[in-house]
Design an enzyme around this catalytic site. Structure first.
Site, PDB file in Angstrom:
ATOM      1  N   CYS A  71      14.367 -23.337  25.155  1.00 57.11           N
ATOM      2  CA  CYS A  71      15.748 -23.354  24.640  1.00 57.11           C
ATOM      3  C   CYS A  71      16.220 -21.963  24.209  1.00 57.11           C
ATOM      4  CB  CYS A  71      15.865 -24.338  23.486  1.00 57.11           C
ATOM      5  SG  CYS A  71      15.109 -25.914  23.870  1.00 57.11           S
ATOM      6  N   HIS A  89      21.739 -23.173  19.601  1.00 61.59           N
ATOM      7  CA  HIS A  89      21.179 -24.114  20.568  1.00 61.59           C
ATOM      8  C   HIS A  89      21.606 -25.518  20.161  1.00 61.59           C
ATOM      9  CE1 HIS A  89      18.630 -26.486  22.979  1.00 61.59           C
ATOM     10  NE2 HIS A  89      17.718 -26.719  22.054  1.00 61.59           N
ATOM     11  N   ASN A 137      20.868 -32.251  24.463  1.00 61.33           N
ATOM     12  CA  ASN A 137      20.110 -31.003  24.440  1.00 61.33           C
ATOM     13  C   ASN A 137      19.766 -30.611  25.879  1.00 61.33           C
ATOM     14  OD1 ASN A 137      18.075 -29.083  24.284  1.00 61.33           O
ATOM     15  ND2 ASN A 137      17.020 -30.068  22.571  1.00 61.33           N
TER      16      ASN A 137
HETATM   17  O1  UT7 Z   1      15.325 -28.254  21.877  1.00 60.08           O
HETATM   18  C1  UT7 Z   1      14.347 -27.766  21.028  1.00 60.08           C
HETATM   19  C2  UT7 Z   1      14.571 -28.070  19.632  1.00 60.08           C
HETATM   20  N1  UT7 Z   1      14.498 -29.486  19.376  1.00 60.08           N
HETATM   21  C3  UT7 Z   1      14.924 -29.904  18.219  1.00 60.08           C
HETATM   22  O2  UT7 Z   1      15.423 -29.117  17.460  1.00 60.08           O
HETATM   23  C4  UT7 Z   1      14.734 -31.347  17.831  1.00 60.08           C
HETATM   24  C5  UT7 Z   1      14.370 -31.424  16.352  1.00 60.08           C
HETATM   25  N2  UT7 Z   1      14.177 -32.779  15.859  1.00 60.08           N
HETATM   26  C6  UT7 Z   1      15.205 -33.638  15.704  1.00 60.08           C
HETATM   27  O3  UT7 Z   1      16.322 -33.345  16.077  1.00 60.08           O
HETATM   28  C7  UT7 Z   1      14.931 -34.946  15.017  1.00 60.08           C
HETATM   29  O4  UT7 Z   1      13.674 -34.898  14.396  1.00 60.08           O
HETATM   30  C8  UT7 Z   1      15.000 -36.189  15.961  1.00 60.08           C
HETATM   31  C9  UT7 Z   1      16.431 -36.443  16.382  1.00 60.08           C
HETATM   32  C10 UT7 Z   1      14.132 -35.945  17.177  1.00 60.08           C
HETATM   33  C11 UT7 Z   1      14.498 -37.426  15.225  1.00 60.08           C
HETATM   34  O5  UT7 Z   1      15.256 -37.637  14.051  1.00 60.08           O
HETATM   35  P1  UT7 Z   1      14.515 -37.950  12.666  1.00 60.08           P
HETATM   36  O6  UT7 Z   1      15.541 -38.196  11.676  1.00 60.08           O
HETATM   37  O7  UT7 Z   1      13.558 -36.815  12.442  1.00 60.08           O
HETATM   38  O8  UT7 Z   1      13.784 -39.306  12.978  1.00 60.08           O
HETATM   39  P2  UT7 Z   1      12.219 -39.658  12.913  1.00 60.08           P
HETATM   40  O9  UT7 Z   1      11.525 -39.072  14.091  1.00 60.08           O
HETATM   41  O10 UT7 Z   1      11.709 -39.316  11.539  1.00 60.08           O
HETATM   42  O11 UT7 Z   1      12.281 -41.234  13.047  1.00 60.08           O
HETATM   43  C12 UT7 Z   1      12.929 -42.041  12.055  1.00 60.08           C
HETATM   44  C13 UT7 Z   1      12.900 -43.486  12.524  1.00 60.08           C
HETATM   45  C14 UT7 Z   1      11.530 -43.976  12.999  1.00 60.08           C
HETATM   46  O12 UT7 Z   1      11.405 -45.323  12.618  1.00 60.08           O
HETATM   47  P3  UT7 Z   1      10.569 -45.746  11.313  1.00 60.08           P
HETATM   48  O13 UT7 Z   1       9.194 -45.200  11.536  1.00 60.08           O
HETATM   49  O14 UT7 Z   1      11.266 -45.074  10.165  1.00 60.08           O
HETATM   50  O15 UT7 Z   1      10.650 -47.232  11.301  1.00 60.08           O
HETATM   51  C15 UT7 Z   1      11.616 -43.883  14.498  1.00 60.08           C
HETATM   52  O16 UT7 Z   1      10.755 -44.801  15.141  1.00 60.08           O
HETATM   53  O17 UT7 Z   1      13.780 -43.627  13.669  1.00 60.08           O
HETATM   54  C16 UT7 Z   1      13.054 -44.270  14.730  1.00 60.08           C
HETATM   55  N3  UT7 Z   1      13.583 -43.770  15.986  1.00 60.08           N
HETATM   56  C17 UT7 Z   1      14.587 -44.373  16.656  1.00 60.08           C
HETATM   57  N4  UT7 Z   1      15.306 -45.476  16.395  1.00 60.08           N
HETATM   58  C18 UT7 Z   1      16.272 -45.795  17.279  1.00 60.08           C
HETATM   59  C19 UT7 Z   1      13.195 -42.665  16.668  1.00 60.08           C
HETATM   60  N5  UT7 Z   1      13.949 -42.533  17.782  1.00 60.08           N
HETATM   61  C20 UT7 Z   1      14.813 -43.582  17.789  1.00 60.08           C
HETATM   62  C21 UT7 Z   1      15.839 -43.973  18.684  1.00 60.08           C
HETATM   63  N6  UT7 Z   1      16.542 -45.079  18.379  1.00 60.08           N
HETATM   64  N7  UT7 Z   1      16.156 -43.282  19.796  1.00 60.08           N
END
Ligand code: UT7
Length: 332
Positions: free
Chosen positions: A114, A259, A289
């Protein structure tokens, strides 16, 4: 010393537009979750006949057309891409073939994920300023960010497949005596496992929504929360570095183009620095992204909207797989 300046941009958006609601039908997710956790509403995926290469060539062609520059005036082509159609020849050479850039202009690919577009700006500045690439007859460089990430997505992994999209954009740059440019690039390979594609076979012909045939295919994997923490730190540090090196405070800069990974990352840093929303251009709601294509795609849309008139000063900041991060101060 002369510095590079972007004089034209072009983009290529793949034909299949996939809204969050479309993903809801096959992935255990919801439009509400995706929008509230990322800001993304849609993304575009390559259809039949489209690929990172076809998008790269179309974006480059559009950049030339928008600037009334002909292929014979190009002295350097750099393509930033994580998932090229092929490794040899390079995508940049294949773009030269498609555009008829056939007079010996330097061409090569880079992979800094990225951060790739900013790495390519830095390389172009160095090569052009010291006379290693481009000359009076060929004063322009084409810097292309192109991605077909849909080929790397595991549609059974909801934590990644809803985030990414395909796309390409190209910048036409040249040295300009009035321009000012500064860039910084960095990486930490020891933290690479936070965001990776395991080495293995890749289903090179897969097109969304085609079913994958190889269960061992090398899907993209990401520790979302870990990368989130890295991203906010990198973004904040790059803003500080660019302020110091350019002598322009973030409050006085016209735009900060980050980004386009997640609106929450940008919002987090914006609020910590107390900066107005209007300073941060975002188009991730439409494209998701797109890795190396994301910053040039944002710049291209800003140019189309007339936001990058002469005299504008901007910071561009990338962060992503590698882990890599990078920042650039650009003047228009
Ligand atoms: O391009 C390079 C740079 N990349 C980035 O900068 C990405 C950085 N990371 C992020 O943007 C975020 O961490 C994400 C968008 C990937 C994830 O968001 P988050 O708020 O960190 O969510 P999480 O991974 O902590 O997951 C929270 C909950 C989980 O459920 P439980 O364990 O709390 O029950 C996940 O299973 O959300 C759940 N979850 C989803 N639910 C519905 C994860 N993905 C999904 C989904 N739909 N697509």
């Amino acid at each position: 010393m002369s510095f590079i300046k972007i004089i034209g941009m072009g983009k290529a958006v793949p034909s299949i537009r996939v809204r969050n609601q479309d993903l809801e039908k096959t992935v255990e997710t919801s439009d509400a979750w995706i929008r509230s956790r990322t800001g993304i509403k849609a993304r575009h995926f390559c259809g039949k006949g489209e690929s990172a290469l076809s998008l790269a060539a179309a974006a480059a062609e559009n950049a030339l057309r928008s600037s009334a520059v002909i292929p014979a005036q190009v002295g350097l082509v750099i393509t930033a891409c994580v998932n090229p159609d092929c490794f040899v020849p390079s995508m940049a050479c294949l773009v030269e073939e498609k555009l008829g850039i056939c007079h010996g202009a330097a061409a090569f690919d880079i992979n800094a994920a990225c951060s790739g577009f900013i790495y390519s700006l830095q390389i172009a500045q160095a090569l052009m300023e010291n006379g290693s690439a481009c000359d009076q007859a060929h004063p322009y460089a084409l810097l292309i960010g192109t991605e077909q990430l849909s080929r790397m997505l595991n549609f059974k992994d909801r934590s990644t497949c809803v985030l990414f999209g395909d796309g390409a954009a190209a910048a036409l740059v040249r040295l300009d005596d009035e321009a000012v440019f500064f860039s910084h690039t960095a990486a930490r390979g020891d933290a690479g496992k936070l965001f990776a594609q395991t080495i293995g076979p890749n289903d090179m012909n897969a097109h969304y929504p085609a079913a994958r045939t190889d269960p061992a295919a090398s899907w993209l994997k990401m520790d979302g929360p870990g990368v989130f923490r890295f991203a906010v730190t990198a973004l904040e540090e790059e803003i500080r570095l660019l302020e110091e090196k350019s002598g322009v405070g973030a409050g006085d800069i016209d735009y900060i183009v980050c980004h386009q990974a997640n609106a929450r990352i940008i919002e987090h840093v914006r609020k910590r620095r107390g900066l107005p929303k209007e300073k941060f251009f975002m188009n991730l709601q439409e494209y998701g992204n797109t890795s190396g294509a994301s910053i040039p795609l944002a710049l291209c849309e800003m140019m189309e909207k007339g936001m990058l008139q002469s005299g504008r000063r901007i910071f561009c900041i990338g962060f992503g797989a590698g882990l890599t991060w990078a920042g650039a101060y650009l003047t228009f």
